[in-house]
Enzyme design. Structure first.
Site, PDB file in Angstrom:
ATOM      1  N   TYR A 143     121.006  21.210  16.966  1.00  0.00           N
ATOM      2  CA  TYR A 143     120.336  21.697  15.751  1.00  0.00           C
ATOM      3  C   TYR A 143     120.714  23.134  15.441  1.00  0.00           C
ATOM      4  O   TYR A 143     120.811  23.531  14.290  1.00  0.00           O
ATOM      5  CB  TYR A 143     118.816  21.554  15.890  1.00  0.00           C
ATOM      6  CG  TYR A 143     118.385  20.126  15.700  1.00  0.00           C
ATOM      7  CD1 TYR A 143     118.677  19.468  14.493  1.00  0.00           C
ATOM      8  CD2 TYR A 143     117.724  19.417  16.686  1.00  0.00           C
ATOM      9  CE1 TYR A 143     118.313  18.150  14.310  1.00  0.00           C
ATOM     10  CE2 TYR A 143     117.356  18.094  16.503  1.00  0.00           C
ATOM     11  CZ  TYR A 143     117.653  17.470  15.310  1.00  0.00           C
ATOM     12  OH  TYR A 143     117.300  16.184  15.110  1.00  0.00           O
ATOM     13  N   GLU A 154     115.331   2.384  40.919  1.00  0.00           N
ATOM     14  CA  GLU A 154     115.706   2.438  39.506  1.00  0.00           C
ATOM     15  C   GLU A 154     114.488   2.509  38.588  1.00  0.00           C
ATOM     16  O   GLU A 154     114.396   3.379  37.738  1.00  0.00           O
ATOM     17  CB  GLU A 154     116.550   1.197  39.144  1.00  0.00           C
ATOM     18  CG  GLU A 154     116.900   1.167  37.645  1.00  0.00           C
ATOM     19  CD  GLU A 154     117.642  -0.092  37.212  1.00  0.00           C
ATOM     20  OE1 GLU A 154     118.008  -0.898  38.089  1.00  0.00           O
ATOM     21  OE2 GLU A 154     117.851  -0.253  36.003  1.00  0.00           O
TER      22      GLU A 154
END
Lengths: 795, 367
Positions: free
Chosen positions: B102, B200
């Site tokens: 940005y 995970e």
């Protein structure tokens, strides 16, 4: 229609001579009922057609006299009617010619001559006169002045629609400011709704007639088109018709009119490209069709029952034993020597041998004896036919055919020769076909064999090939003229015989240079290309196709390309969709030539003008109003080639232009990015001001293709500023023969030399080829294998 | 790491960046075309480094050159980002990758602005490679902070608000200890662990914690949160290298999860320049193995087309070219099935902690 004006030099003589050549065809009434066919179906269209016919006439009249045309067209609004005035600076016409020229439909030498001409058929200005008379009731007003005369002559002319006879109502002498020329004034019911077509017609006429000065004045606008060249089109030769180009009806008319007695004389007199040999070929082919051919059979072999010698010997009575024996022996020997003989050949042999024997022995071999001998010999020769036919059938059919079937077919065909009532085994090709068909059908039925169409056709070919043309005299002209079937046989024979193409000096193309001139004169474009093809032939009529393309500049960007069609220098403004020229333009894949073409077919988009000119002694039109060229494959092929030739130039132009645009865009962008980057770098590093010019220069010149010319020596140099090796396919298209070029291949195509060079140029190095070529050579270099942005061609 | 060495590395990072800018500057000054050459970051250009036991980039290079418009744009952007990073380091501040994207909107030259965050992320990676400075040292953070750790481990973290000593079982809630963006600010003080277990999914991690697996087996449970962030991988590597703990990886049984194991053990393709720093080559794969699917008769889903493609692509991936992986992948292609970690629950909630993991870990020689 157009050779109605006397030439300046020779005065009245020529005009009258031409009048001799003209024949009248009465169709005035026919016109009244068929206006639309002639382009007079609406008031708007009638005006355009009348202008067109009058201007075409005027152009032809001036050109034929070697005068640079200066033509004035005026349209006046006159109460309910429009008045059309067309003036030319032609040689003027004689008093006798005026009513005939302007007054009679289909009255003109063009209808019978083979020459490239605008009018082509004697239906034109006279139709305009008639239309004017029918709609306004006013006569045509004609003023004409021949060179050197003090005054001009003035006529008022009407046509009797029943008799097709012109009537002069008023005759006067008047004064006129033109030193010579003709002026016609017609009043007619019309309107200006077809203003655009009218403007197009005049503008397009100016494009293809760069030697003419044209002026148009109509109620609202006024145009002048100056000439771009003082070069008149080359004068065309009138040629006799080509045997491939006449219709049966025309042939019948010619047969009726000729002074020749024999077919041979007729062919050589009335047609172009027919000499003794060609005429013989046509006549042989005519004989085959008219009389049929005779079958040739082999002489009986020794083991066969039949014996020519014995048979002949038996047939001859009371001529002395020795004479008879020698006669018979000689006939048999001759037949043996001949290998195979037809009935005519047997007759010939008997005649010759008989003459010899008569001389030698002093005995008379009269016609009765000779006939008997011929009959006897023929019987012996034809005693056994199957062997010959078997050999022919066997050779004509494939190896896979069962031998018994081949034998069966051969026997049946031979039987047909026995049974049928065809004296001397003389048959037309159709009859042979019939024999073979029936024999093959029977063989299929009884022997369960198959003989397809192809096999049968081959057998017929083999038998027909063995048969010989008969020596009979062909029918004379009167006989052919009397019988339509015979005329048709001759017509077919003419069509089927190979005859060299007609001469092309009867054509006058505009030439590619003048096409360019014409386009440049009337269109303000960035790019022009033109091509003129070599002459080709369709149905006995020679023709030449020319194409031109203009692109860019002031041409309209947003619409589809403008297609201009011309036939014999006359613009075609109506029936665009029905014209084969338009069809061809639509089928070309213009995307190949870098033009936008939505959907990949149809008229391309973009600021382009595509013009096509077809010049021929007989342009095939779809209708009498001559608005659209008919779909003739030969012409379409040439149109396509001509357009493609011009389009190739357009493509390389557009390619160059696009690559330059890309490059420019790239350069513009880099020229804003890099200084910005340099500035940032100065800030970040705190170092002094950077000069990035050197870097920029290197960046812009990625791969540079350069040409150096020193007299006849041409050097093509590739400099690679890139940091990767460039493998380039370079094609230098040279207009002259460069001979052998070391390191490159030279291929000749259509008169251009493609010097193909595969150059592998390592980063930061350069490579070159060198060759010698004539000073006038032009070049076009194409480089493949590298992106356009990375390439600068300076060659 | 001490504050001193931190400052040291920051000024180094800044210097490296400015050196890079100076390189471009010199290229311009010499009349050359500015270029930046970096290794091609694709699967076909990674190779095994035998000395360091990890996968690194091969010799193939891609060049960003000012010769092309896109190359020039990249270099311009790089220059702007170098300026920004140098300034950020000077002011000792940090920003996220997204913030950088940005922020580029404010660059005064339109050509210097990024078109997508992928582009800015990639540029940061480029700069890491050319300057040999890690992103963390540029003070660039990813959006999401690192995952969590739970287990018998005492650490000291250097935070902005001073040093903190934290025990990753006793001082933390159920959620565990959050790994900071730069795990090199952590010092290991003490531990009572036998091995590390990288998980995970969050669901499975919570199940292990709830069942007290970390306590029972003296295990440090590291939550990978899908494809693990650099910080997570870095910490895992340090657990192995500095504490000598065996590292195990427990994921779903599908091709995407094998890649998670791959990036822990071998390094990822995108950050192969950092493999030496991030990869734990000794990490062992627990499961779910395709063989487990068969052996434990787990509930499964069929392989999708993209799963099959991914498996086939893994067969060609140099990192997976071992007998073990070829056998497992081919088995999976054969049975055409995949299974999630949670599918073990089909045999009861305790099955994973009581049976599956002990069996597997035992078989692997970890416990």
């Amino acid at each position: 229609m157009t050779s109605y004006q006397s030439t300046l030099a020779e005065g009245e003589g020529i005009a009258e001579e031409l009048a001799e050549a003209q024949r009248s065809i009465s169709i005035a009434e026919f016109f009244e009922k068929n206006r639309q066919m002639l382009g007079f179906d609406s008031g708007a269209r009638a005006l355009v057609t009348a202008v067109k016919e009058a201007v075409d006439n005027a152009l032809d009249a001036t050109e034929e006299s070697g005068i640079l045309p200066d033509i004035y067209v005026e349209i006046q609004e006159n109460d309910d009617y429009y008045r059309l005035i067309v003036e030319d600076n032609g040689p003027g016409i004689t008093k006798e010619q005026i009513p005939k020229i302007f007054g009679k439909l289909l009255y003109g030498s063009r209808f019978h001559a083979r020459e490239q001409n605008r009018g082509q058929q004697g239906i034109g200005i006279s139709a305009a006169v008639l239309y004017s008379q029918l709609t306004s009731g006013k006569p045509a007003k004609i003023t004409s002045r021949t060179k050197g005369s003090a005054d001009a002559k003035y006529f008022e002319l009407t046509i009797d629609t029943d008799s097709n006879e012109p009537e002069i109502e008023g005759e006067d002498t008047t004064s006129w400011d033109r030193p010579h020329g003709t002026r016609i004034e017609l009043e007619m019911e019309a309107n200006m709704r077809a203003r655009n077509q009218l403007h197009d017609y005049i503008k397009h006429t100016a494009v293809v007639n760069p030697h003419a000065r044209l002026e148009l004045r109509e109620p609202q606008e006024q145009f002048k088109f100056e000439r771009a060249t003082d070069q008149l089109p080359e004068e065309t030769e009138e040629i006799r018709p080509h045997p491939h180009g006449v219709e049966l009806g025309t042939l019948q008319k010619m047969l009726d009119a000729t002074d020749s007695y024999s077919v041979s004389g007729f062919l050589q007199e009335e047609f172009t490209r027919v000499g003794g040999k060609t005429s013989d070929k046509v006549i042989d082919s005519f004989r085959d069709r008219h009389f049929g051919r005779e079958m040739a059979w082999s002489a009986p072999a020794t083991h066969e029952e039949a014996d020519v010698e014995a048979a002949v010997s038996e047939a001859v009575a009371n001529k002395g034993a020795q004479a008879t024996a020698e006669f018979a022996e000689s006939v048999a020997a001759e037949i043996d020597d001949a290998g195979s003989v037809t009935h005519s050949r047997v007759q010939g042999i008997v005649e010759t041998v008989a003459e010899g024997i008569e001389d030698e022995y002093g005995t008379t071999f009269g016609s009765t004896v000779r006939e008997k001998a011929v009959a006897a010999a023929w019987d012996a020769v034809t005693d056994e036919r199957t062997g010959d036919i078997y050999a022919l059938v066997d050779e004509a059919t494939t190896d896979r055919k069962d031998d018994a079937h081949v034998q069966g077919l051969a026997e049946r065909i031979a039987a047909k020769f026995e049974d049928e009532d065809t004296p001397h085994d003389r048959l037309t090709r159709d009859q042979v076909g019939d024999y073979v068909d029936r024999a093959a059908d029977a063989t299929e039925e009884y022997d369960e064999a198959t003989f397809g169409e192809t096999a049968r056709e081959k057998v017929v070919d083999a038998i027909w090939g063995r048969m010989a043309t008969v020596p009979d005299e062909p029918p004379n002209i009167t006989a052919i003229d009397d019988d339509r079937d015979t005329a048709s046989e001759l017509h077919e024979a003419m069509r089927e015989t190979d005859i060299i193409a007609p001469p092309t000096d009867c054509l006058s193309p505009i030439s590619d240079e003048l096409v360019l001139e014409g386009l440049k004169k009337e269109f303000d474009a960035d790019f022009y290309a033109a091509s003129t093809r070599d002459a080709a032939v369709h149905g006995g009529d020679p023709f030449i196709v020319e194409a031109g393309i203009a692109y860019g500049g002031d041409l309209e960007e947003s619409s589809s390309a403008d297609v201009m069609r011309f036939a014999n220098r006359v613009p075609l403004v109506y029936q665009r969709g029905a014209c084969s020229i338009t069809d061809v333009v639509k089928t070309i894949n213009w995307r190949n030539y870098k033009l936008d073409q939505p959907g990949g077919s149809g008229i391309p988009n973009g600021p382009a003008v595509i013009m096509v000119h077809v010049a021929s002694t007989n342009v095939p039109f779809t209708s009498e109003s001559k608005d659209a060229v008919a779909n003739v494959p030969e012409i379409e092929d040439e149109v396509e080639r001509a357009i493609r030739e011009a389009a190739r130039d357009l493509k390389s132009y557009l390619k160059k232009r696009r690559s330059m645009e890309k490059r420019r865009r790239k350069q513009d962008k880099l020229a804003t990015i890099l200084p910005e980057m340099a500035e940032k770098l100065e800030e970040v590093t705190g170092n002094g001001e950077l000069n990035i010019d050197d870097s920029l220069a290197r960046i812009m010149n990625n791969v540079l293709v350069d040409r150096e010319r020193d007299g006849e020596t041409v050097r093509l140099i590739v400099e690679n500023n890139d940091d990767t090796t460039a493998t380039l396919e370079i094609t230098d298209i040279v207009s002259e023969d460069p001979g052998e070029v070391e390191g490159a291949n030279v291929v000749e195509m259509d008169g251009e030399y493609f010097v193909k060079w595969t150059a592998e140029v390592a980063a930061g190095t350069e490579a070159s080829i060198e060759y010698s070529v004539d000073g006038d050579a032009t070049f076009d270099v194409q480089v493949e294998g590298i992106e356009d942005e990375k390439l600068t061609i300076n060659a | 790491m001490s504050t001193d060495s931190d400052t040291q590395s920051e000024s180094d990072a800044r210097e490296q960046l400015i050196d890079l800018a100076a390189e471009f500057y010199d290229q311009f000054a010499d009349g050359e075309v500015p270029t930046m050459s970096i290794p091609t970051r694709t699967k076909s250009n990674i190779e095994y480094d035998e000395d360091m036991d990890v996968w690194v980039y091969g010799d193939r290079k891609s060049t960003r050159s000012a010769k092309t418009v896109s190359g020039a744009q990249k270099l311009l952007k790089a220059t702007y980002v170098i300026e920004f990073l140098a300034q950020q380091l000077e002011e000792d501040r940090s920003s996220t990758l997204r913030e950088l994207y940005y922020l580029s909107e404010s660059f005064d030259h339109e050509e210097a602005q990024f078109n997508s965050q992928d582009e800015s992320n990639q540029l940061i990676e480029d700069l890491e490679i050319v300057s040999d400075v890690r992103r963390e040292e540029f003070h660039m953070r990813p959006e999401e902070s690192g995952a969590t750790v739970m287990g018998p481990l005492l650490i000291r973290e250097q935070t902005r608000r001073g040093e903190r000593e934290i025990h990753c079982q006793e001082d933390v809630g159920e959620g565990g200890y959050q790994i900071p963006n730069n795990p090199d600010t952590i010092e290991f003080l003490d531990n009572d662990a036998d091995f590390a277990l990288c998980v995970e999914t969050g669901g499975m991690r919570d199940r292990l914690v709830e069942n007290g697996f970390d306590e029972e087996h003296n295990c440090i449970v590291v939550h990978l949160k899908g494809q693990p962030a650099r910080a997570t991988r870095r910490l895992t590597k340090r657990l192995h290298d500095e504490l000598g703990l065996p590292v195990t990886v427990f994921t779903d049984g599908d091709p995407w999860s094998y890649r998670i194991y791959g990036s822990v053990a071998y390094g990822s393709i995108k950050s192969a320049h950092l493999s030496e720093y991030l990869a734990t080559p000794d990490a062992q794969f627990i499961g779910i193995q395709p063989a487990d699917i068969v052996e434990y008769d787990l509930p499964t889903d069929p392989l999708s087309d993209s799963d099959v493609n991914a498996l086939e692509s893994e067969l060609e991936d140099p990192r997976f070219q071992t007998d073990y992986w070829e056998e497992q992948i081919e088995l999976q292609l054969d049975i055409e099935k995949k299974a999630e970690q949670q599918s073990l629950a089909a045999r009861g909630l305790d099955f994973v902690t009581d049976t599956y993991l002990p069996e597997r870990l035992d078989a692997m020689g970890v416990i």
